[in-house]
Design a protein around this motif. Structure first.
Motif, PDB file in Angstrom:
ATOM      1  N   GLU A  75      -4.314   9.034   0.114  1.00  0.00           N
ATOM      2  CA  GLU A  75      -4.337   7.659  -0.326  1.00  0.00           C
ATOM      3  C   GLU A  75      -5.649   7.394  -1.035  1.00  0.00           C
ATOM      4  OE1 GLU A  75      -6.892   8.044   2.738  1.00  0.00           O
ATOM      5  OE2 GLU A  75      -4.768   8.404   3.112  1.00  0.00           O
ATOM      6  N   THR A 127      -7.305   2.483   0.442  1.00  0.00           N
ATOM      7  CA  THR A 127      -6.614   1.763   1.511  1.00  0.00           C
ATOM      8  C   THR A 127      -7.625   1.297   2.564  1.00  0.00           C
ATOM      9  OG1 THR A 127      -6.178   3.850   2.660  1.00  0.00           O
ATOM     10  CG2 THR A 127      -4.425   2.978   1.260  1.00  0.00           C
ATOM     11  N   TRP A 185       0.849  -1.186   0.000  1.00  0.00           N
ATOM     12  CA  TRP A 185       0.000   0.000   0.000  1.00  0.00           C
ATOM     13  C   TRP A 185       0.885   1.236   0.000  1.00  0.00           C
ATOM     14  CZ3 TRP A 185      -5.013  -0.438  -0.950  1.00  0.00           C
ATOM     15  CH2 TRP A 185      -5.645  -1.657  -0.665  1.00  0.00           C
TER      16      TRP A 185
END
Length: 200
Positions: A135, A138, A124
């Motif tokens: 992000e 996630t 990730w």
């Protein structure tokens, strides 16, 4: 701009391509008709990058895009600007941008492609800017497990070049490494989380 923008978005995580006039005001935007709301927005006053492009200098920087609606905030994006010239004279500029969240997803997907043979590998990617994390997709449990803003600040204060660590989650060990990306600007960096395939 629309034709160029459509071609650009098919291969890129960029979310817009704007044509700006000599003052830095949006006159056309490609690929997404919803983004026509940006037409008439003065980006020259928001981004020094645009001013430099209108002076003839191409470049890039990370900045927060202005929200179109009153009181709204825009994406923090990696922006690229270049002068548009006719017969050698600058007549405007072109501006495109990639939100850091989309950039994190693109890097993650590339890393996974690079390691596709390692069955069970988990990867990730996050970008950070100051206290903020960027992000996409996630897992929420992972977001809670990685170092928070205070821990990131403390770690980078003690180790300006970057630092790492690990944690156990759901019976699986995860390691992470984070560090600055000075080329993108102050306070910016990347955090990568990895969990190796289970041992047979």
């Amino acid at each position: 701009a629309a034709m160029v923008g459509t071609a650009l978005y098919q291969k890129s995580p960029a979310t817009f391509l704007a044509a700006l006039d000599r003052k830095g005001v949006v006159i056309a935007i490609g690929a997404d008709r919803e983004k026509d709301r940006m037409r008439g927005v003065d980006l020259g006053k928001h981004f020094p990058l645009v001013g430099r492009a209108l002076a003839g200098e191409s470049g890039y920087e990370v900045d927060q895009f202005p929200g179109i609606e009153e009181g709204a905030s825009g994406n923090v994006s990696l922006l690229f600007a270049a002068p548009v010239k006719i017969d050698g004279a600058v007549v405007g500029a072109a501006l495109t941008g990639i939100p850091l969240s989309r950039l994190a997803r693109r890097v993650r997907r590339q890393l996974r492609l690079d390691h596709v043979k390692e069955k069970g590998l988990v990867l990730w990617v996050y970008f950070y800017r100051g206290d903020a994390l960027f992000e996409m997709e996630t897992p929420p449990d992972l977001d809670k497990a990685i170092p928070d803003a205070a821990a990131r600040q403390g770690g980078l204060a003690a180790n300006p070049g970057g630092f790492g660590g690990g944690f156990l989650q759901f019976g699986r060990w995860y390691g992470y490494r984070m560090g600055p990306l000075a080329a993108l600007g102050p306070g910016l960096g990347m955090l990568i989380v990895r969990s190796d395939p289970p041992t047979p």
